[in-house]
Design a protein around this motif. Structure first.
Motif, mmCIF file in Angstrom:
data_model
loop_
_atom_site.group_PDB
_atom_site.id
_atom_site.type_symbol
_atom_site.label_atom_id
_atom_site.label_comp_id
_atom_site.label_asym_id
_atom_site.label_seq_id
_atom_site.Cartn_x
_atom_site.Cartn_y
_atom_site.Cartn_z
ATOM 1 N N GLU A 11 0.829 -1.212 0.000
ATOM 2 C CA GLU A 11 0.000 0.000 0.000
ATOM 3 C C GLU A 11 0.864 1.264 0.000
ATOM 4 O O GLU A 11 0.620 2.194 -0.778
ATOM 5 C CB GLU A 11 -0.915 -0.004 1.220
ATOM 6 C CG GLU A 11 -1.803 1.218 1.323
ATOM 7 C CD GLU A 11 -2.651 1.224 2.590
ATOM 8 O OE1 GLU A 11 -3.088 2.327 2.987
ATOM 9 O OE2 GLU A 11 -2.853 0.154 3.178
ATOM 10 N N SER A 14 1.045 3.451 -3.434
ATOM 11 C CA SER A 14 0.388 4.750 -3.256
ATOM 12 C C SER A 14 1.343 5.896 -3.555
ATOM 13 O O SER A 14 0.953 6.910 -4.152
ATOM 14 C CB SER A 14 -0.158 4.887 -1.835
ATOM 15 O OG SER A 14 -1.188 3.971 -1.588
ATOM 16 N N GLU A 15 2.606 5.750 -3.150
ATOM 17 C CA GLU A 15 3.594 6.796 -3.441
ATOM 18 C C GLU A 15 3.751 6.955 -4.952
ATOM 19 O O GLU A 15 3.786 8.085 -5.474
ATOM 20 C CB GLU A 15 4.938 6.459 -2.814
ATOM 21 C CG GLU A 15 5.994 7.528 -3.085
ATOM 22 C CD GLU A 15 7.398 7.066 -2.763
ATOM 23 O OE1 GLU A 15 8.226 7.939 -2.434
ATOM 24 O OE2 GLU A 15 7.680 5.855 -2.871
ATOM 25 N N ILE A 72 -2.056 11.812 -0.460
ATOM 26 C CA ILE A 72 -2.700 10.556 -0.066
ATOM 27 C C ILE A 72 -3.457 10.797 1.235
ATOM 28 O O ILE A 72 -2.907 11.363 2.187
ATOM 29 C CB ILE A 72 -1.662 9.443 0.141
ATOM 30 C CG1 ILE A 72 -0.841 9.216 -1.125
ATOM 31 C CG2 ILE A 72 -2.341 8.138 0.576
ATOM 32 C CD1 ILE A 72 0.399 8.378 -0.898
ATOM 33 N N GLY A 77 -5.245 8.737 4.143
ATOM 34 C CA GLY A 77 -5.448 7.408 4.706
ATOM 35 C C GLY A 77 -6.584 7.399 5.705
ATOM 36 O O GLY A 77 -6.699 8.307 6.535
ATOM 37 N N CYS A 100 -7.443 3.991 1.423
ATOM 38 C CA CYS A 100 -6.978 5.360 1.242
ATOM 39 C C CYS A 100 -7.582 5.952 -0.015
ATOM 40 O O CYS A 100 -8.229 5.248 -0.810
ATOM 41 C CB CYS A 100 -5.449 5.408 1.166
ATOM 42 S SG CYS A 100 -4.766 4.578 -0.302
ATOM 43 N N SER A 101 -7.359 7.249 -0.193
ATOM 44 C CA SER A 101 -7.802 7.922 -1.406
ATOM 45 C C SER A 101 -6.706 8.872 -1.869
ATOM 46 O O SER A 101 -5.774 9.184 -1.118
ATOM 47 C CB SER A 101 -9.100 8.691 -1.163
ATOM 48 O OG SER A 101 -8.885 9.737 -0.236
ATOM 49 N N ILE A 102 -6.825 9.341 -3.099
ATOM 50 C CA ILE A 102 -5.961 10.385 -3.629
ATOM 51 C C ILE A 102 -6.816 11.641 -3.744
ATOM 52 O O ILE A 102 -7.844 11.643 -4.422
ATOM 53 C CB ILE A 102 -5.379 10.010 -5.008
ATOM 54 C CG1 ILE A 102 -4.613 8.682 -4.923
ATOM 55 C CG2 ILE A 102 -4.484 11.136 -5.520
ATOM 56 C CD1 ILE A 102 -3.380 8.710 -4.048
ATOM 57 N N SER A 146 -10.498 6.257 -4.770
ATOM 58 C CA SER A 146 -10.266 5.559 -3.507
ATOM 59 C C SER A 146 -9.880 4.121 -3.788
ATOM 60 O O SER A 146 -10.310 3.543 -4.792
ATOM 61 C CB SER A 146 -11.518 5.611 -2.625
ATOM 62 O OG SER A 146 -11.823 6.939 -2.253
ATOM 63 N N THR A 202 3.978 0.444 -9.754
ATOM 64 C CA THR A 202 2.758 0.400 -10.555
ATOM 65 C C THR A 202 2.927 -0.453 -11.808
ATOM 66 O O THR A 202 1.934 -0.885 -12.390
ATOM 67 C CB THR A 202 2.320 1.815 -10.976
ATOM 68 O OG1 THR A 202 3.434 2.494 -11.559
ATOM 69 C CG2 THR A 202 1.779 2.593 -9.790
#
Length: 240
Positions: free
Chosen positions: A12, A16-17, A32, A34, A47-49, A59, A124
């Protein structure tokens, strides 16, 4: 078959980064967000951006792989009705706000620390995404297994309801988000803050979407325990 030992938290944080750095190419102030353990227990998301303008553009619910066989990675979802909660949230955003929910399962095809080292810094590149609503038919009382091929991006659902599909890369997810943004179809934090769905309405929406009634009853029973968030209404938990 190789058992996967990487922690979900490691996946995660690193994925996420990567994602937020990609988003910052267009939105330098993206960050981010959380969710606390209590809030995650209500809606099932990690989490969401978020970007300026109080937009929660997407999310995520991360899953770690259980095992790997060649290029095929096996994951499990809907543990403790988590998938059902996520689907309920996505349906409410879509039908009550008439906005695109952009809620995704994140499936990093990374099994151990060696895979982390090999994948770094572009995690990614080995991570696939499935829109939660593409798995709506599995919002029930059961756990489900999904096996995904990291090269072909095809996945197979192994449960009482068999299914298959093709996952997305983050580039494809980001294109979907940009299209929604251009159409002003991303929910704002204010819209989410004001989104209150009475349980009876939530029940009707889920029935209309083919969710089994026994699963709906169990979901509402669980949500009713969260005083201040979901006793009378549902979804205030997504507000900033």
């Amino acid at each position: 078959m190789v058992k996967c030992v990487i922690s979900e938290k490691s996946l995660e944080m690193n994925v996420s980064e990567n994602i937020v750095n990609i988003v910052r190419r267009n939105h330098p102030k993206a960050y981010i967000y959380g969710y606390s353990a209590r809030i995650e227990a209500i809606h099932g998301l990690d989490c969401s951006i978020n970007i300026p303008g109080h937009l929660r553009i997407t999310s995520f619910q991360f899953k770690k792989p259980n095992s790997r066989s060649d290029n095929n990675y096996k994951f499990t979802f809907n543990i403790r009705l988590q998938h059902l909660k996520i689907i309920a949230l996505a349906i409410a955003i879509k039908e009550v706000l008439n906005k695109d929910p952009h809620i995704y399962y994140v499936l990093p095809c990374i099994c151990n620390s060696i895979d982390m080292e090999t994948s770094s810094p572009r995690f990614t590149g080995r991570t696939l995404f499935i829109p939660a609503l593409h798995l709506k038919q599995y919002a029930d009382m059961n756990k489900h297994n999904i096996t995904i091929n990291v090269n072909t991006r095809t996945y197979i659902i192994q449960s009482q309801k068999q299914g298959e599909g093709k996952a997305l890369t983050f580039d494809e997810v980001w294109e979907r988000i940009r299209e929604s943004t251009e159409r002003n179809n991303i929910p704002t934090a204010e819209e989410l803050r004001k989104l209150k769905v009475p349980f009876e309405k939530l029940r009707d929406m889920l029935i209309d979407n083919g969710i089994p009634e026994d699963a709906i009853d169990e979901l509402i029973k669980k949500l009713s325990k969260y005083k201040g968030h979901a006793t009378i209404t549902y979804l205030v938990a997504l507000a900033l």
